[in-house]
Design a protein around this motif. Sequence first.
Motif, short mmCIF file in Angstrom:
data_model
loop_
_atom_site.label_atom_id
_atom_site.label_comp_id
_atom_site.label_asym_id
_atom_site.label_seq_id
_atom_site.Cartn_x
_atom_site.Cartn_y
_atom_site.Cartn_z
N LEU A 240 -10.01 -53.78 28.03
CA LEU A 240 -10.48 -55.01 28.66
C LEU A 240 -11.23 -54.70 29.96
O LEU A 240 -12.30 -55.27 30.23
CB LEU A 240 -9.30 -55.95 28.94
CG LEU A 240 -9.64 -57.24 29.69
CD1 LEU A 240 -10.72 -58.04 28.97
CD2 LEU A 240 -8.38 -58.09 29.91
N ILE A 241 -10.70 -53.80 30.76
CA ILE A 241 -11.37 -53.44 32.01
C ILE A 241 -12.76 -52.87 31.73
O ILE A 241 -13.75 -53.23 32.39
CB ILE A 241 -10.52 -52.42 32.80
CG1 ILE A 241 -9.23 -53.09 33.30
CG2 ILE A 241 -11.31 -51.87 33.99
CD1 ILE A 241 -8.25 -52.14 33.97
N ASN A 242 -12.84 -51.99 30.74
CA ASN A 242 -14.14 -51.39 30.40
C ASN A 242 -15.14 -52.43 29.88
O ASN A 242 -16.35 -52.26 30.06
CB ASN A 242 -13.94 -50.28 29.36
CG ASN A 242 -13.32 -49.03 29.97
OD1 ASN A 242 -13.53 -48.74 31.15
ND2 ASN A 242 -12.54 -48.29 29.18
N GLU A 243 -14.64 -53.47 29.25
CA GLU A 243 -15.52 -54.55 28.80
C GLU A 243 -16.03 -55.35 29.99
O GLU A 243 -17.18 -55.84 29.98
CB GLU A 243 -14.77 -55.48 27.83
CG GLU A 243 -14.52 -54.90 26.46
CD GLU A 243 -13.80 -55.89 25.56
OE1 GLU A 243 -14.34 -57.00 25.35
OE2 GLU A 243 -12.69 -55.58 25.10
N LEU A 244 -15.19 -55.51 31.00
CA LEU A 244 -15.55 -56.34 32.15
C LEU A 244 -16.45 -55.62 33.16
O LEU A 244 -17.30 -56.24 33.80
CB LEU A 244 -14.28 -56.81 32.87
CG LEU A 244 -13.39 -57.80 32.11
CD1 LEU A 244 -12.06 -57.98 32.82
CD2 LEU A 244 -14.10 -59.16 31.98
N LEU A 245 -16.29 -54.32 33.31
CA LEU A 245 -16.99 -53.58 34.36
C LEU A 245 -18.51 -53.78 34.36
O LEU A 245 -19.10 -53.95 35.44
CB LEU A 245 -16.65 -52.09 34.27
CG LEU A 245 -15.24 -51.70 34.72
CD1 LEU A 245 -15.00 -50.20 34.50
CD2 LEU A 245 -15.02 -52.06 36.19
N PRO A 246 -19.20 -53.76 33.23
CA PRO A 246 -20.66 -53.88 33.29
C PRO A 246 -21.17 -55.32 33.42
O PRO A 246 -22.38 -55.52 33.58
CB PRO A 246 -21.11 -53.28 31.95
CG PRO A 246 -19.96 -53.49 31.03
CD PRO A 246 -18.73 -53.43 31.87
#
Length: 448
Positions: free
Chosen positions: A429-435
């Motif tokens: 989820l964090i990796n989806e949100l970062l960009p």
Amino acid sequence: VDTNWASLIKLFITILSSGQAEIFEQGQRREVANAWLAGWQAVHSVIASVISHLLREEDDQAIINFGTYRKELFQIISYLLENSDPEQEVAEEPSVDSRTGEKSYMKSDPYLEASNSVRGQAFQAFEMFALLEKKSFLKDAKSKLQEDVKKLYETCLAKENTQAMMFMFGRHLPFFYFSDKEWICKLIPKIFPNEPEKINLYLAAWEGYLSRPLFRELFEEFVSLYQRAIEFNPAQYTPRRYTTDLDEALATHLALAFMHYPDFAFNSALFKLFRRAKNTKRHAAFISFIGRYAIARKNAAVWLKENTIDIKKIKTFWDWALKFCNDPEVLKKFGFWMKSEKGMLEPKWIAKHILFTLKKTNGDIDWEHGMMEFLPKLIPVATEESLQILRLYLLNRAQHGWIYVDDELVNIFKTLYAIPAIKDKTRKLINELLPLRNGLFWRLKEVL
């Protein structure tokens, strides 16, 4: 020392006699020698205001000796209630916003119009007059209104043709109802007329009625009025300004009844009618009010207990709404329900309902502050649901709204990331949100 009001009352009676002999010119104020000269309309308005002041109680006693001046006070009020102000309203052409296409109306709403008119102020004085006199009746008297008071009320109602004054008849209905129930019930068809040509008057009176608090006896007595309001097509509402939004006020009355009256439940014909009628605004206001009134308030658990509100009834409604309602604009109002004090909604139960609600609204809710504040309490008992809730909410916010990535949000992610069973899902989820949103969520990288 008692003030001698005899001279003032005599002056008012003199004006009354002159006005009855020859109608005063009711022009507006005019400028004379660089000063404004009030017209007779202003004089009558002042008289009405003064009478209201004299009838006001201080230390449980009227300022004026009511028994001594009862005859004169009634004469003056009767005279003022025949005044031409307010006049019958003329339809107003709305102004249209060139960007949004929304219509707006510049003229005042009926309540404001009535409050600043001679008849409107006189009507308020009339109720104060009747209230003072009501104290002289025996407690168990069937009627606590004198016959001349009832006759004056009926006379004024019969010839009234303004929305402003019909608002007042609706707004002051509770007092007259509790003063003589049998009498006022016979007048309900005149206060809330059914004739097509009187729709504007009906809506004004109904708005006035809805502007007051809910009384259980009136709610049960006037079921047919609530039924009519539920079935009424909002497209037929009078195009004007409103003090009280009719849809929201109706929803508020029904929400209060649902919470406080055991008989108004799922098997109630009126509640079934409300649920089945397609009206997003009313249904949304119903859910929102219950949340703000009973759940999101401070010390809600204690308040619910003190007011004997059945929390099971509220839970059952949320179950029903999730099963039968597919309108996101309605369901997102459950945002006001998405927190709970100890002794109210169980965390595991509420976590499942938050998740199901967000799935049906694509992550969109109102008042997300309560949910985010409550989320840390959900994680220990509903870990998987908590992560899914966060995913739905944040991905929606990343596309359609604003969110501030503060310490509280970072700590929520740290807590989730520290749980082995969902560590990989949290990282995903964090990796989806970062960009997203030009680095809006970049602070979450420190969790990893």
